[in-house]
Design a protein around this motif. Sequence first.
Motif: not given
Length: 251
Positions: A101-106
């Motif tokens: 779960k990253w803080s923003k989408k790739p």
Amino acid sequence: MQKIWSSQVNKNFNEAALSYDESASIQKSTALKLAKICSHHSIKHGLWVDLGSGTGLLAKSLEDIHPNQYVVRLDNSKKMIDQHSEKSVKQLWDLNNGLPKWSKKPNLLASSFVLHWLDNPQKKLEEWFNSLSLDGWIALAIPIQGSFPEWYEAAEKANLICTALDLPSYDSLIRVVPKQSILYDKIEVIKQTAKKATSLLKPMVKVGAQSSQKEQLSVSDWRHLLSFWPISNKDQQVSLSWSIQFLLIKR
């Protein structure tokens, strides 16, 4: 059973971390080719991730071509991750558990020579596609069914099992993403040649890619199989052919 297989794959790559780069000629050329394909498209800066980065061949190639963009190196092998420079952004992660779960989408998920090692590659590719930002991209290079015809031929003539890894088919991969999203789609056949078949197979062990879910052959079985390996040219050399699928997918 799948867990045992995954841990065996991880163990082999961990053990190969120090010898990987010197034997990974096909992985190097593929990573560079994939990075160059990406450079012909306007991929937005932001979160770029090299999924299953190994020693970072793809991440380095992408950063060399896009000097203002860093690439997160994500891999399940600690020893592979340890090969990266201190400046690199690294993440130890098992892709069989989905994506972090990253803080923003790739904006870019790039992956070379990795997807075929994961449980259910087709489902993983679909998950990767669905996790992209709007206008996000997947850049993928993967060996597919149709690879190693010489190995299969030798095994058949020797009446032995071919212990090569079962690879995903082209159709099974492109089926999981919308057709209109595939902006680059090419299968490249790369033929490696040598005096002996063992010279073509040994690099697989050196890079940690020897895992197989099939029963292993004995030394005498291997000798028997190798004696049936087809001669590929007038110089009495043998070959090993890879079918590499290059895909660029835009959400």
